[in-house]
Design an enzyme around this catalytic site. Structure first.
Site, PDB file in Angstrom:
ATOM      1  N   HIS A   1       6.238   3.523 -20.217  1.00  0.00           N
ATOM      2  CA  HIS A   1       7.513   2.824 -20.073  1.00  0.00           C
ATOM      3  C   HIS A   1       8.710   3.772 -19.982  1.00  0.00           C
ATOM      4  CE1 HIS A   1       4.962  -0.527 -20.954  1.00  0.00           C
ATOM      5  NE2 HIS A   1       5.956  -1.388 -20.936  1.00  0.00           N
TER       6      HIS A   1
ATOM      7  N   GLU B   1       7.793  -8.873 -10.649  1.00  0.00           N
ATOM      8  CA  GLU B   1       8.858  -7.992 -10.173  1.00  0.00           C
ATOM      9  C   GLU B   1       8.908  -7.945  -8.653  1.00  0.00           C
ATOM     10  OE1 GLU B   1       6.412  -6.969 -12.214  1.00  0.00           O
ATOM     11  OE2 GLU B   1       7.429  -6.810 -14.156  1.00  0.00           O
TER      12      GLU B   1
ATOM     13  N   HIS C   1       0.625  -5.777  19.412  1.00  0.00           N
ATOM     14  CA  HIS C   1      -0.393  -6.581  18.738  1.00  0.00           C
ATOM     15  C   HIS C   1      -0.505  -7.930  19.439  1.00  0.00           C
ATOM     16  CE1 HIS C   1       0.677  -3.599  15.665  1.00  0.00           C
ATOM     17  NE2 HIS C   1      -0.489  -3.831  15.122  1.00  0.00           N
TER      18      HIS C   1
ATOM     19  N   HIS D   1      -6.417  -8.015  17.296  1.00  0.00           N
ATOM     20  CA  HIS D   1      -5.300  -7.832  16.365  1.00  0.00           C
ATOM     21  C   HIS D   1      -4.276  -6.838  16.898  1.00  0.00           C
ATOM     22  CE1 HIS D   1      -3.016  -7.006  12.728  1.00  0.00           C
ATOM     23  NE2 HIS D   1      -3.291  -5.733  12.888  1.00  0.00           N
TER      24      HIS D   1
END
Lengths: 662, 662
Positions: A471, A409, A29, A260
């Site tokens: 859950h 999280e 890259h 890129h």
């Protein structure tokens, strides 16, 4: 300081090392190494506190290449700075099997590579974790020993990923003032102009999260350096928007989407050399440029390194040794004994306990024995209970050892990786098992980096009851067990929970997932004392009365069902053993004799786990019995759910009897 | 419009239905139903375009309860509005097994529940997808048929999750002006005050992303209603910050952390009734309040519904039928034939092709046959190629059928769920297989909701070569196969890719993961025409010459290795068959006779897949041979990697021979 022309050639040295390597590798890259050459030159030769002769200097500034696809930027810089592990042979071997100049950087602090990066957003989140570790350790050991910055080079991709906002928000809240993001603001992504997908005011977004935001011409080394000065002077975390041109210096691709990750050909190299007036052979850095790099990245830092060494040497021996210990990520003497004492107390009590509660109690009990324990949870302090003895780590008080991650999280997962990669703390995070999916990309990175990160998961099955299938994990044990280098532990009672904690802490070669119940688990009745039986992954918790014909294998909350089923089978004259299997990975490491003794193939094998069968055939064979889930859960009282889904002692008995020869 | 007192009682009706149900269930989350009662009253009785007598009215406004833990808010409202599926018996049965008043809402548009929510952030992302679907369908069918708003009720948790920023940024970029977020701005999360974890200026963050931001007193129905008016009048997506008090009306918990999910006792009910002057028995709504609700949510909308019906009836039959078809999520006549024609052309050509390229070609070829195909990728248009025939869907042009999601995989996953849940479009998203982890929470939700979402994954193994282990999936096939209701397809050549696309489109009962290679795959050499052989999950692609002794099973790129190994084994006199196994799930559904005929247990079974063995014992037995990965990959040329990791035809031969009786 080198003059403007030499400075420009220092940046070009990055460009041409990178281009030569990418062309030779036939892929890579080029966009970032070319576009960020001046940024890296400013940072490494004028600001970064590092010592190429001692890459793991604990008080070094941390640098994370969050846009990891630009790996050649990092390798070029490390080579130029004089890191012994990055000789020109490594640059030539870019992307070859056996080199450590991998396609994307892979953690190797001994070579100056602080984190494995590539999956976007992970690197900046690691950097935020590193900045947390620095602040906490500075509070513990003082700024004489710990006083460094954390820098991350970040592209548009990293900032668009959701995890970015999680850590931007939290870093601003925590006012991590020694954290600096250098944004490669080139207005191009893989699809083309950023106008295709974003029209956000990035600076305003950071300011909304209480960051200091400044900008500069990313191709002007002096301007970048001045921006870094401003960043260091500001008490807030800083974003430096460096206006750059992707692929700068490669005429065919400069400013283009194709820069890129586009292929670089030898004609490109010739054009680039002509355009930049760089008439040196491939993989060759003129001596004057090399010397300026080594002076800037190496010699510049010698006084600071020597001063730090003097301060360290002047410390009381106990402090010095303690700092050396945590910096080497070695646990303190005595932690096992402290933990065994907890285990034996729990075994003696013999109470039915939720394993998440026991885990929390253990972390609290180890707070003194392992002063580097650093706990936290994403807005589940109440149900996971892992705050216990700890104060909060906050913007105003860095002495705390509990981080309120907020409802983030993914940030927690990647920040724990950064904390572990930094060294000095043992990160522990607690959440519900279903939310492990939110942090799964970071769990994978912990496994790939082999970082000792401990995540404690509560609410591990339909045992949570009425909150329902959203859950209730059913596929998570399988999906965590599927991650290489991940130690998955599911203890069956309080004693096993303590033993599993011992295994989690002892595991320094990768992450651990400790799977806990919300509901109380009856004690298996093992006496206090003795070996850590969980260490072998699976063990006979109740041997057959008579020559064993049936082996029932349970994990976690279902071991109790296996024991109840054994009672019935024994009463029916079927000699039955029960094996508790807290860890597949550890059991797989045992010798064949132990494995066959524990789960003999000649017996009827039935496993019971309130989760999917996926993967279990390895242990029970394709004809083995399995009592567990076959799909998602449901909303209802836990005891009804176990009956509804047929996860009962009776079902275990039936599964065994159906497989017994008539 | 009801007077102020009656309006207050309409909101209180939500409060007491919710409290009664939560108390009866012994658990639940009272904070949101109590804190958002006025917001819901304003929205449902004054704004939401819906018809309780025809819940699936295609042009209804969509409402998503993103803070799904507040499920009783939604159930109470649907009951009060008069949805037939939500009688008082359902409210009483909250969280009982067999009810559809689950702990968290589960998708049931026939009852007014637009999405399954609970895992935070998913609902708002679904809502953004729904708003995209609305805009695209309005462009296709005109505003006479399609002209509705999408509302989401959102808590602090949803906004802190990373996915939130992905969709905030993208919704602002796309200027989805009919999208309204109602933010329950109560300054409390599960851990306590939001000061513990956030100090961000949320409004500024939305404004930075080009949203309209307004605020109001969330306990003043008139004020909320006026804010919704402002939101509808603004051409940008709108955030309404509704200042609220969590648990409002429950004296013991009001404004407290404990209100979020705390237990409600009968003493609380008595206190709340006294405090609010609500002297009605449990589960009882006074007639005047009930009538006002039904008038507000039902009768108010009758004229709009009737007008829409008239406009629909006046349409040309073809248009009406087409709209009915896509609204019912039925694929058009002729799509299979179009796809079979592509398959047969590919089979006839017999070329080695990368399956990601073939997949892209198929999507392009189906653009006319399936006008509701809606493609997109998270900044990987180039390598995944799924734009093809499509123009981009943008802020300025809603006629496009390709969404540049930006570097936002999680947004893509959840938005596709919202698009599918809305109905009218068939969402297809393409990315690299390793990035499926970033969208895993949304993949799980697609499976749980059984939404027909198709994700195409490229770069499926170490076959990608030099980009290294960060980008090389090894555990992903296992972790996707572990998700219930998820159809995982890994085609071995161009023909199989077309067949797998047929299966993906035909799968209306859940999501599909189509796993593709970056590298070219040689054609298996199957003739054009005939049945879709992939439909049975696994089939014999090359039968043994002689009585079969060995069965080699491959998937995707490794079927070619199995075929090469077969050549060697046959030459050595070992009759060997090769089975291509594009889908475990479909093979598991076949009858035992077919399964045993295809992979006979009496033969030596060897599987080859450039991934982990995890789960394979189910098909090859615990003694079966497996040639694949045992851990993470490495950076190097692809062909070297296959040799390095021992995934070769020779290794397959050896694994078979080692298992043959001597």
């Amino acid at each position: 300081m080198p003059d403007a022309q030499l400075t420009a050639r220092m940046a070009d040295a990055i460009r041409f090392l990178s281009l030569d390597a990418i062309e030779r590798a036939t892929d890579g890259h080029p966009g970032a190494p070319l576009g960020c050459a001046e940024i890296a030159t400013a940072l490494f030769t004028r600001h970064l506190k590092c010592n190429p002769a001692d890459p793991e200097w604990p008080d070094r500034d941390r640098f994370v290449l969050s846009n990891g696809h630009g790996s050649m930027l990092l390798y070029s810089v490390l080579h130029l700075a004089g890191y012994a592990g990055m000789p020109i042979e490594q640059i030539r071997a870019f992307r070859e099997l056996g080199s450590h100049t991998h396609g994307h950087p892979e953690i190797a602090p001994e070579h100056g590579i602080e984190a494995t990066t590539g999956p976007l957003g992970q690197g900046i989140a690691n950097a935020v974790g590193m900045a947390v570790a620095e602040a906490r350790l500075a509070a513990e050991f003082g700024s004489d020993l710990v006083d460094h910055h954390t820098y991350a080079l970040v592209g548009d991709g990293c900032l668009q990923e959701g995890i970015a906002h999680e850590v931007i928000s939290l870093a601003g809240h925590l006012q991590l003032g020694k954290l600096v993001f250098l944004w490669d603001d080139n207005r191009i992504t893989d699809d083309g102009s950023i106008d295709l997908s974003i029209s956000e005011d990035v600076g305003a977004r950071f300011r909304a999260a209480n960051w200091h935001v400044t900008e500069c011409d990313g191709h002007d080394v002096d301007a970048v350096s001045a921006a870094i000065d401003r960043a260091k002077a500001d008490p807030r975390p800083s974003l430096i928007a460096c206006r750059t041109i992707i692929g700068r210096g490669l005429p065919r691709l400069e400013g283009q989407r194709g820069a890129h990750g586009g292929r670089v050909f030898d004609t490109d190299l010739a054009e680039a050399r002509a355009a930049r007036g760089w008439d040196h052979p491939a993989f060759t850095v003129p001596e004057e440029v090399g010397a300026a790099w080594r002076a800037g990245a190496g010699e510049r830092n010698r006084p600071a390194y020597a001063a730090w060494e003097s301060r360290r040497a002047a410390l009381p021996e106990a402090t010095r040794k303690e700092f050396e210990r945590v910096s080497a990520a070695r646990l303190p003497e005595g932690w096992r004994e402290a933990l065994r004492a907890v285990r034996d107390r729990l075994a003696g009590a013999g109470e039915a306990r939720a394993s998440i509660e026991v885990s929390a109690e253990i972390v609290g009990a180890l707070a003194d024995a392992i002063p580097e324990l650093f706990s936290g949870a994403p807005d589940l302090e109440g149900p996971t209970k892992h705050k216990q003895a700890f104060a909060a780590f906050t913007a105003g008080d860095r002495s705390g050892r509990y981080l309120h991650y907020g409802i983030r999280e993914h940030a927690m997962g990647s920040m724990m990786n950064g904390i572990a990669a930094h060294r000095g703390l043992v990160p522990v995070g607690a959440t519900y098992l279903v939310f492990s999916d939110y942090m799964r990309p970071s769990l994978r990175m912990a496994a790939l980096m082999r970082l000792p990160v401990i995540t404690v998961y509560s609410h591990d099955s339909i045992g949570i009851g009425r909150n329902g299938p959203t859950h209730q994990p059913v596929e998570y044990l399988a999906s965590l067990r599927a991650i290489p280098n991940m130690l998955v532990l599911r203890p069956a009672d309080a004693t096993e929970t303590a033993e599993c904690w011992e295994l989690a802490l002892a595991n320094r070669e990768g992450p651990t997932s400790l799977i806990c119940s919300r509901q109380a688990l009856p004690a298996l009745g093992r006496p206090a004392g003795g070996e850590n039986r969980c260490a072998r992954g699976a063990y006979v918790v109740a041997e057959a009365d008579g020559e064993r014909r049936v082996t029932l294998i349970g994990t976690g909350s279902e071991v109790a069902l296996a024991l109840a089923a054994r009672e019935t089978l024994q009463a029916q004259g079927v000699p039955t053993a029960v094996v508790s299997m807290p860890s597949w990975e550890l059991f797989a490491e045992q010798d064949a004799a132990y494995r066959d003794r524990t789960i003999p193939r000649g017996t009827v094998r039935v496993a019971v786990e309130a989760a999917l069968r996926f993967g279990w055939d390895r242990w029970i064979g394709e004809d083995g019995g399995f009592v567990g889930m076959t799909g998602f859960g449901a909303s209802g009282p836990a005891d009804e759910l176990f009956r509804h889904f047929g996860i009962t002692a009776e079902a275990v008995v039936e599964a065994a009897r159906a497989r017994l020869p008539i």
